[in-house]
Design a protein around this motif. Structure first.
Motif, mmCIF file in Angstrom:
data_model
loop_
_atom_site.group_PDB
_atom_site.id
_atom_site.type_symbol
_atom_site.label_atom_id
_atom_site.label_comp_id
_atom_site.label_asym_id
_atom_site.label_seq_id
_atom_site.Cartn_x
_atom_site.Cartn_y
_atom_site.Cartn_z
ATOM 1 N N ILE A 1 0.827 -1.211 0.000
ATOM 2 C CA ILE A 1 0.000 0.000 0.000
ATOM 3 C C ILE A 1 0.864 1.265 0.000
ATOM 4 O O ILE A 1 0.370 2.345 -0.322
ATOM 5 C CB ILE A 1 -1.008 0.008 1.163
ATOM 6 C CG1 ILE A 1 -0.301 0.017 2.524
ATOM 7 C CG2 ILE A 1 -1.965 -1.162 1.044
ATOM 8 C CD1 ILE A 1 -1.260 0.208 3.684
ATOM 9 N N LEU B 1 -8.469 1.136 8.692
ATOM 10 C CA LEU B 1 -8.171 0.440 7.439
ATOM 11 C C LEU B 1 -9.450 0.049 6.706
ATOM 12 O O LEU B 1 -9.526 0.130 5.473
ATOM 13 C CB LEU B 1 -7.316 -0.797 7.727
ATOM 14 C CG LEU B 1 -5.854 -0.507 8.082
ATOM 15 C CD1 LEU B 1 -5.225 -1.701 8.794
ATOM 16 C CD2 LEU B 1 -5.050 -0.163 6.830
ATOM 17 N N LEU C 1 -5.463 -3.549 1.735
ATOM 18 C CA LEU C 1 -6.075 -2.814 2.843
ATOM 19 C C LEU C 1 -7.007 -3.716 3.640
ATOM 20 O O LEU C 1 -7.021 -3.691 4.878
ATOM 21 C CB LEU C 1 -6.853 -1.604 2.301
ATOM 22 C CG LEU C 1 -6.006 -0.457 1.744
ATOM 23 C CD1 LEU C 1 -6.879 0.518 0.959
ATOM 24 C CD2 LEU C 1 -5.278 0.269 2.882
#
Length: 410
Positions: A367, A396, A377
């Motif tokens: 990420i 998240l 994620l």
């Protein structure tokens, strides 16, 4: 949580960000005499709560979304009917949004020649508005995102600028308003052969996820199949389900279930949807005794070498050859050091071999290189929940939800 977040969590099970809840309340307050949010909440009625829920659920869907799941379901249903032609196949779609998912399953079965008398589809959504739209069977152009729109010509008629699904298919789907978490199992225990519950758990906290999976397990019949969203497969595997080795279908069965019959994938696949650019099919590994649906044939690669290595890494991971997948991912990184996808696959491989810290490190690199990598994620959120880091998990999930909405709108 704020009082408003807690109220909506209790009503829906969804873990919603404060900004999303406040935005929905401000919208409703424009039609309310309440002077502030506290006054609005004090005057809450069941009807107003329903209207508020309508603003925070995520109902967007389209026909033939992630078509491999429908193809795997079709092959399973064919095999089940071949064993017992008199069996009534029961299919559940929850949440069903505006009906695109259950109607797609009905179209797939119709195109395959499965008799209408052999199956019935139940479809539930928490949103009364979604259910009413689904019952109408009328859809705008945004619901048709597949590259192959032949199904629209076969199963829809024009309704002004919109399209209406055929009455024959509408009769195959029974739509009802309902919340999975409030299902009265009763006569529904073990009732369904196939369940679609995709991209719902990503909005739940850990206790709600566990409760929802328990409901689904009770609803699913012996030997039946359940189809989840990509990022939800690990949660199901933690609660008594085993993944099917069918790329990008994200199907599961209960570990205690009897073997399901092996089926050969059809030569002609269902229409393809517009998919996200990076979406490898790497479900959790099945136990040694797992019974598998036959995998979709993998075409011979014809891309440049660097891309070939990444595709090969995905293929090896699909087959459960984790060490080989890891080595191939590293070979790819030697040629393309900034490959977020290679780090994502390395994260999956290490998660599946119980090296969670390494998995977390790889997903964080992923990420960092690609901040909107939805699957990374989601996996980081699940890992944070496992580590009881609820603050990180909530952040998240909210971030993944924003990415999910953006991708659906693109």
């Amino acid at each position: 949580m704020t009082p408003a977040q807690s109220m909506l969590h209790e009503a829906t099970g969804l873990t919603l960000s404060r900004s999303a809840v406040d935005r929905a309340i401000r919208h409703r307050m424009e039609q309310s005499p309440a002077a502030n949010q506290d006054a609005y909440l004090d005057r809450m009625t069941p009807e107003e709560l329903t209207a508020l829920v309508e603003l925070v659920v995520v109902p967007e869907s389209w026909f033939y979304r992630d078509p491999q799941a429908f193809q795997a379901a079709l092959e399973f249903i064919r095999a089940r009917l071949a064993t017992n032609a008199n069996h009534m196949v029961r299919i559940l779609s929850v949440p069903c949004a505006s009906g695109e998912e259950p109607y797609t399953m009905a179209m797939v079965l119709a195109d395959a020649g499965v008799p209408r008398a052999s199956y019935i589809i139940d479809a539930f959504d928490i949103s009364p508005g979604c259910v009413e739209r689904a019952k109408s069977g009328i859809y705008g152009r945004n619901a048709f995102r597949s590259q192959d729109l032949g199904f629209r010509d076969r199963h829809f008629g024009s309704d002004g600028e919109d399209y209406r699904i055929s009455d024959a298919l509408r009769q195959q789907v029974r739509f009802k308003q309902g919340n999975l978490l409030e299902f009265d199992l009763g006569a529904r225990t073990g009732h369904y052969d196939v369940i679609f519950c995709r991209n719902l758990l990503i909005y739940f906290d850990k206790p709600t996820t566990k409760a929802a999976i328990a409901k689904l397990e009770a609803l699913l019949g012996e030997g039946g199949l359940l189809f989840a969203g990509y990022a939800e497969v690990p949660s199901f595997c933690q609660h008594g389900f085993t993944p099917l080795q069918y790329p990008q279908a994200f199907g599961l069965r209960k570990e205690s279930a009897r073997p399901v019959p092996a089926v050969k994938p059809a030569a002609k696949a269902a229409p393809r949807t517009a998919r996200r650019a990076a979406s490898p099919a790497v479900p959790a590994p099945a136990p040694k005794q797992a019974h598998r649906l036959a995998p979709v044939p993998v075409p011979a690669p014809s891309a440049p070498a660097a891309i070939d290595l990444l595709a090969e890494a995905r293929r090896l991971a699909d087959l459960g050859q984790l060490k080989e997948a890891e080595n191939t991912s590293r070979d790819h990184l030697a040629q393309s050091p900034d490959s977020a996808e290679a780090y994502f696959i390395l994260g999956l491989v290490n998660e599946l071999t119980n090296k969670r810290q390494l998995a977390e490190d790889y997903w964080k690199r992923c990420i960092y290189l690609q901040p909107d990598h939805y699957e990374a994620l989601c996996h980081l959120a699940l890992l944070a929940e496992t580590n009881n880091d609820h603050g990180a998990a909530t952040a998240l999930k909210a971030r993944a939800a924003r990415v999910y909405k953006r991708q659906q709108g693109s």
